[in-house]
Motif scaffolding. Structure first.
Motif, short mmCIF file in Angstrom:
data_model
loop_
_atom_site.label_atom_id
_atom_site.label_comp_id
_atom_site.label_asym_id
_atom_site.label_seq_id
_atom_site.Cartn_x
_atom_site.Cartn_y
_atom_site.Cartn_z
N ALA A 127 0.82 -1.20 0.00
CA ALA A 127 0.00 0.00 0.00
C ALA A 127 0.86 1.26 0.00
CB ALA A 127 -0.93 0.00 1.21
N ARG A 128 2.13 1.12 0.35
CA ARG A 128 3.05 2.26 0.36
C ARG A 128 3.83 2.37 -0.95
NH1 ARG A 128 6.50 3.69 4.77
NH2 ARG A 128 6.16 5.71 3.85
N CYS A 129 3.41 1.65 -1.96
CA CYS A 129 3.99 1.75 -3.31
C CYS A 129 3.04 2.65 -4.09
CB CYS A 129 4.11 0.36 -3.93
SG CYS A 129 5.00 0.33 -5.47
N GLU A 130 3.45 3.90 -4.29
CA GLU A 130 2.55 4.92 -4.82
C GLU A 130 2.89 5.29 -6.26
OE1 GLU A 130 2.89 8.30 -2.29
OE2 GLU A 130 2.59 7.12 -0.48
N PRO A 131 1.86 5.54 -7.07
CA PRO A 131 2.14 6.01 -8.43
C PRO A 131 2.71 7.43 -8.39
CG PRO A 131 -0.21 6.02 -8.00
CD PRO A 131 0.44 5.41 -6.81
N VAL A 132 3.70 7.67 -9.23
CA VAL A 132 4.28 9.00 -9.35
C VAL A 132 4.42 9.34 -10.83
CG1 VAL A 132 5.51 9.09 -7.14
CG2 VAL A 132 6.64 8.07 -9.12
N LEU A 133 4.25 10.61 -11.12
CA LEU A 133 4.43 11.11 -12.48
C LEU A 133 5.86 11.61 -12.59
CD1 LEU A 133 3.36 11.99 -15.27
CD2 LEU A 133 2.64 14.13 -14.19
N VAL A 134 6.63 10.98 -13.46
CA VAL A 134 8.04 11.34 -13.65
C VAL A 134 8.15 12.11 -14.97
CG1 VAL A 134 10.39 10.47 -13.89
CG2 VAL A 134 8.77 9.27 -12.42
N THR A 135 8.79 13.26 -14.91
CA THR A 135 8.99 14.08 -16.10
C THR A 135 10.47 14.43 -16.20
OG1 THR A 135 6.77 15.01 -15.84
CG2 THR A 135 8.29 16.18 -17.31
N LEU A 136 11.06 14.09 -17.32
CA LEU A 136 12.46 14.41 -17.59
C LEU A 136 12.50 15.42 -18.72
CD1 LEU A 136 15.49 13.90 -17.13
CD2 LEU A 136 15.31 12.00 -18.76
N ARG A 137 13.01 16.59 -18.42
CA ARG A 137 13.17 17.66 -19.39
C ARG A 137 14.63 18.10 -19.38
NH1 ARG A 137 8.78 16.32 -21.31
NH2 ARG A 137 6.81 17.20 -20.69
N PRO A 138 15.07 18.85 -20.37
CA PRO A 138 16.46 19.30 -20.37
C PRO A 138 16.84 20.09 -19.12
CG PRO A 138 15.48 19.67 -22.51
CD PRO A 138 14.36 19.23 -21.60
N ASN A 139 15.86 20.77 -18.53
CA ASN A 139 16.17 21.59 -17.36
C ASN A 139 15.95 20.86 -16.03
OD1 ASN A 139 13.41 21.48 -17.66
ND2 ASN A 139 13.05 23.60 -17.07
N GLY A 140 15.51 19.62 -16.05
CA GLY A 140 15.37 18.93 -14.77
C GLY A 140 14.55 17.67 -14.80
N LEU A 141 14.68 16.94 -13.71
CA LEU A 141 13.90 15.74 -13.45
C LEU A 141 12.90 16.09 -12.36
CD1 LEU A 141 13.42 12.62 -13.60
CD2 LEU A 141 15.13 12.45 -11.78
N GLN A 142 11.63 15.81 -12.61
CA GLN A 142 10.60 16.09 -11.62
C GLN A 142 9.79 14.83 -11.38
OE1 GLN A 142 7.55 18.99 -12.68
NE2 GLN A 142 7.33 19.56 -10.53
N VAL A 143 9.54 14.55 -10.11
CA VAL A 143 8.70 13.43 -9.70
C VAL A 143 7.57 14.01 -8.85
CG1 VAL A 143 8.61 11.25 -8.42
CG2 VAL A 143 10.68 11.86 -9.70
N ARG A 144 6.31 13.72 -9.25
CA ARG A 144 5.15 14.27 -8.55
C ARG A 144 4.23 13.15 -8.06
NH1 ARG A 144 2.84 18.76 -12.44
NH2 ARG A 144 3.34 17.19 -13.99
N ASP A 145 3.68 13.34 -6.88
CA ASP A 145 2.81 12.34 -6.25
C ASP A 145 1.38 12.43 -6.79
OD1 ASP A 145 1.64 14.54 -4.95
OD2 ASP A 145 2.61 14.10 -3.04
N ARG A 146 0.48 11.68 -6.16
CA ARG A 146 -0.90 11.59 -6.65
C ARG A 146 -1.63 12.93 -6.65
NH1 ARG A 146 -4.68 8.45 -4.46
NH2 ARG A 146 -5.45 7.70 -6.46
N SER A 147 -1.26 13.83 -5.75
CA SER A 147 -1.90 15.15 -5.71
C SER A 147 -1.08 16.19 -6.48
CB SER A 147 -2.10 15.60 -4.26
OG SER A 147 -0.86 15.75 -3.62
N LEU A 148 -0.10 15.71 -7.24
CA LEU A 148 0.81 16.52 -8.05
C LEU A 148 1.75 17.38 -7.22
CD1 LEU A 148 -1.35 17.51 -11.15
CD2 LEU A 148 0.18 15.56 -10.83
N GLY A 149 1.92 16.99 -5.95
CA GLY A 149 2.94 17.63 -5.12
C GLY A 149 4.31 17.14 -5.56
N THR A 150 5.30 18.00 -5.48
CA THR A 150 6.64 17.64 -5.92
C THR A 150 7.34 16.78 -4.87
OG1 THR A 150 6.83 19.63 -7.26
CG2 THR A 150 8.88 18.55 -6.64
N VAL A 151 7.72 15.58 -5.28
CA VAL A 151 8.49 14.66 -4.44
C VAL A 151 9.97 14.91 -4.67
CG1 VAL A 151 9.05 12.21 -4.09
CG2 VAL A 151 6.67 12.90 -4.49
#
Length: 140
Positions: free
Chosen positions: A21-45
């Motif tokens: 239950a602690r394995c959560e989906p995250v949205l990973v975005t890789l762009r030239p200016n950075g790597l961003q990982v966001r949680d279910r509420s789109l908060g930045t992890v």
């Protein structure tokens, strides 16, 4: 889209080895200016320059990222108890576009049969990150 323009996808952040239950989906975005990982509420992890990330791919297909001494274990598929990606994550993924095709997405038959191609998905993310300048951690 290529690494130069970016890539986005949903993977799972394994916050606990034992508790699915602690394995959560995250949205990973890789762009030239950075790597961003966001949680279910789109908060930045995680938000980092890819060159400041150390990555390691385990034998079982877990992508372990280390940034500023903090480790993030990402897997291609959540546990049966894991929450599904949120509607906000799905919309953000659609808005961002998936991006470049998977560089090494073909996995073995066992990976596809038993794991839905999750290990191949993480190998593709590993390839993208290393192409973007992430440092390699060779520890097995």
């Amino acid at each position: 889209m290529s690494i130069e323009t970016g890539h986005s996808g949903i993977v799972h952040w394994r916050r606990s080895i034992w508790n699915g239950a602690r394995c959560e989906p995250v949205l990973v975005t890789l762009r030239p200016n950075g790597l961003q990982v966001r949680d279910r509420s789109l908060g930045t992890v995680l938000l980092a320059d890819p060159r400041a990330v150390t990555c390691r791919l385990t034998r079982l297909g877990t992508l372990v990222l280390t940034v500023d001494g903090r480790r993030y274990a990402l897997v291609g598929r959540g546990a049966s108890l894991s929450p599904a990606p949120s509607a906000e994550q799905q919309r953000a993924l659609e808005d961002a576009g998936r991006g470049s095709p998977d560089p090494a997405a073909s996995g073995g038959a066992v990976d596809h049969l038993l794991n839905g191609g999750a290990a191949a998905l993480m190998r593709a993310w590993y390839a993208r990150l290393t192409a973007a300048g992430a440092q390699l951690n060779q520890r097995a």
